[in-house]
Design a protein around this motif. Structure first.
Motif, short mmCIF file in Angstrom:
data_model
loop_
_atom_site.label_atom_id
_atom_site.label_comp_id
_atom_site.label_asym_id
_atom_site.label_seq_id
_atom_site.Cartn_x
_atom_site.Cartn_y
_atom_site.Cartn_z
N ASP A 1 0.86 -1.18 0.00
CA ASP A 1 0.00 0.00 0.00
C ASP A 1 0.90 1.24 0.00
N GLN B 1 0.19 4.27 -0.83
CA GLN B 1 -0.47 5.48 -0.37
C GLN B 1 -0.21 5.70 1.12
N GLU B 2 -0.13 4.58 1.84
CA GLU B 2 0.13 4.63 3.28
C GLU B 2 1.51 5.27 3.54
N VAL C 1 3.02 7.59 1.66
CA VAL C 1 2.90 9.06 1.48
C VAL C 1 2.20 9.67 2.69
N THR C 2 1.10 9.08 3.10
CA THR C 2 0.32 9.64 4.20
C THR C 2 1.15 9.71 5.48
N HIS D 1 3.27 2.13 -8.25
CA HIS D 1 2.63 2.83 -7.12
C HIS D 1 3.69 3.34 -6.14
N ALA E 1 4.63 7.16 -5.21
CA ALA E 1 4.67 7.63 -3.82
C ALA E 1 5.99 8.35 -3.55
N LYS F 1 6.06 11.74 -5.08
CA LYS F 1 5.27 12.71 -4.30
C LYS F 1 6.11 13.23 -3.12
#
Ligand code: AMP
Ligand code: ZN
Length: 483
Positions: A365, A367-368, A370-371, A409, A413, A416
């Protein structure tokens, strides 16, 4: 994501709330262009760059960012004076008898140098709405002096105009950024210098009367002619109002600027325009050398070009500065630069490996990632914690183990995250350039092997090895890799 910043006006960590959600306005005190900046100064500009990047990338705001250039002050005048060292003539062409022209030559030269330096460490000059030069805003500065005087907080003495600190302090509004010891206040004592310390609280010069052969501008002040030039504090107050409007959101600068520079900016703005300059005051701590501030006056400084000459990559300087939070002191050492390089290249290698062919099966994951990195940046630009989270994630997810469908992905990330750190390239491993003479040795080895001349083939292999290359045989011929 909701941001929090340490506001030096309240000395607390506050949720960031912009005045206008559509556009956050940021003013950064820039360089005094009488000489090249050193890497201590660069720390301040890099902090400003990180603040505006986090506002954009993590906060999601549009940002109007301005960094000024001080091209008229005590130091620029001193160093452009007629009769100064011959380097002025050498570096900038003929020196003339025109003091204004000499000032312009000196400051133009060092402004260009400044832009080159900050671009080398990837400060986003293209994201600056303007890089205003003080001499372009003399009229606005004069207007501010007049307004302060109309409101009763300025007076003329000996051809200069001063801010009346004792009168202003009666409002209880002097000493917002730093507690002032008014017992030490010497009423009626005036300071002409741009820089002074806390113990010297007294009236400061808004406008300095013309001296013999110094550059000057005409000024009609209360019906009289008061030729002269602006004080340093006045410059920022006038430019930030003119370009950003008051109040704006964030004002940045080094901790040494809290007093007198920023305290005097607040006083001028409030006494003249009746408005505070900004909501959040954010100050970077010093880059130090053995416990002392890196500074021109102590002589313990490096310029960026000095480091580049020693083989330092400017990106490692950028990384080093962000390896601690902007509001924490940082001790400069070459070991620190080396450690930064190692850490930076570890991430770069991870990126390259993601582009290589692989047979990993780990679906992740991204996205996790980046967050969690952004969550640290959102807490007062906590770059060291953000890097810690990044390394933790990369260690827990080795690049080679990542499944093909997840690789893009993860690269997205990292791209970003790199919008803030900007020390990596999100590209495949560059093909190594193989010098022609090395290719020739490898070709001779190939021919020797084809003709079963093993002695010649061994000789070529040893020659390649001595030149730092390894030649491995493959089914299509050979592959050269650098040792
Ligand atoms: P100046 O050109 O002297 O006005 O300085 C430009 C900026 O660099 C200001 O924001 C200073 O506070 C900052 N500065 C100067 N020395 C250092 C240092 N050693 N570490 C961090 N910031 C510094
Ligand atoms: Zn300033």
């Amino acid at each position: 994501m909701q941001l929090h910043v340490l506001n030096n006006l309240t000395r607390t960590l506050e949720p960031f709330q912009p005045i206008n959600k559509e556009e956050v306005r940021v003013y950064s005190c820039g360089p005094t262009v009488y000489n090249s900046v050193h890497i201590g100064n660069l720390r301040s500009f890099l902090a400003a760059d990180m603040i505006q990047r986090v506002l954009r990338t993590v906060g999601g705001y549009a940002v109007k960012w301005v960094m000024n250039v001080t091209d008229i002050d005590d130091k620029t005048i001193r160093d452009s004076a007629i009769g100064a060292d011959t380097w002025i003539a050498e570096e900038m062409g003929e020196q003339t008898r025109d003091v204004m022209q000499n000032l312009k030559s000196l400051t133009d030269y060092y402004t260009r140098k400044f832009v080159q330096d900050i671009e080398k460490v990837r400060i986003q000059t293209h994201n600056m709405a303007e890089m205003p030069r003080a001499t372009s805003y003399i009229q606005e500065m004069q207007n501010l002096v007049s307004r302060i005087a109309e409101n009763g907080f300025a007076y003329e003495s000996g051809g200069s105009i001063y801010f009346n600190v004792s009168k202003w302090s009666e409002t209880g509004r002097y000493g917002q950024l730093r507690k002032i010891d008014f017992d030490n206040f010497r009423s009626g004592v005036r300071i002409d210098a741009d820089e002074y310390d806390r113990e010297q609280v007294s009236d400061f010069a808004l406008w300095k009367g013309k001296k013999d052969d110094e550059p000057f501008w005409e000024f009609e002040f209360q019906g009289r002619s008061v030729p002269g030039r602006p004080g340093w504090h006045l410059e920022c107050s006038a430019m930030e109002r003119e370009i950003l409007g008051l109040p704006f959101d964030v004002h940045t600068g080094g901790v040494d600027l809290k007093f007198p520079h920023h305290e005097d900016e607040i006083a001028q703005s409030e006494a003249g325009y009746g408005v505070k300059p900004t909501t959040y005051w954010m100050h970077n701590e010093f880059l130090e050398v053995e416990g002392k501030k890196m500074s021109k006056s102590l002589g313990n400084f490096y310029k960026l070009d000095d480091l580049i000459e020693k083989g330092v990559d400017p990106l490692d300087v950028r990384y080093l500065m962000n390896s601690v939070q902007y509001s924490t002191k940082l001790n400069f050492t070459f070991a620190g630069i080396e450690a930064s390089k190692k850490a930076r290249l570890r991430v770069q290698e991870y990126i390259y490996t993601l582009y290589d062919d692989g047979d990993g099966t780990h679906v992740v994951d991204a996205q996790e990632l980046v967050t969690s990195v952004f969550a640290e940046l959102a807490q007062d630009i906590n770059t060291p914690k953000a890097l810690g989270v990044l390394f933790g994630w990369l260690n827990a997810h080795p690049a080679a183990t990542i499944a093909t469908e997840s690789r893009q992905h993860v690269l997205d990330a990292l791209a970003k995250i790199n919008e803030v750190f900007d020390v990596w390239t999100i590209e495949p491993r560059p093909a190594v350039e193989i010098p022609a003479d090395i290719v020739e040795l490898a070709e001779r080895r190939k021919t020797a092997r084809a003709t079963r001349d093993w002695a010649e083939a061994d000789k070529m292999r040893d020659a390649l090895q001595a030149a730092g290359w390894v030649c491995k045989d493959t089914k299509d011929g050979y592959e050269l890799t650098k040792l």
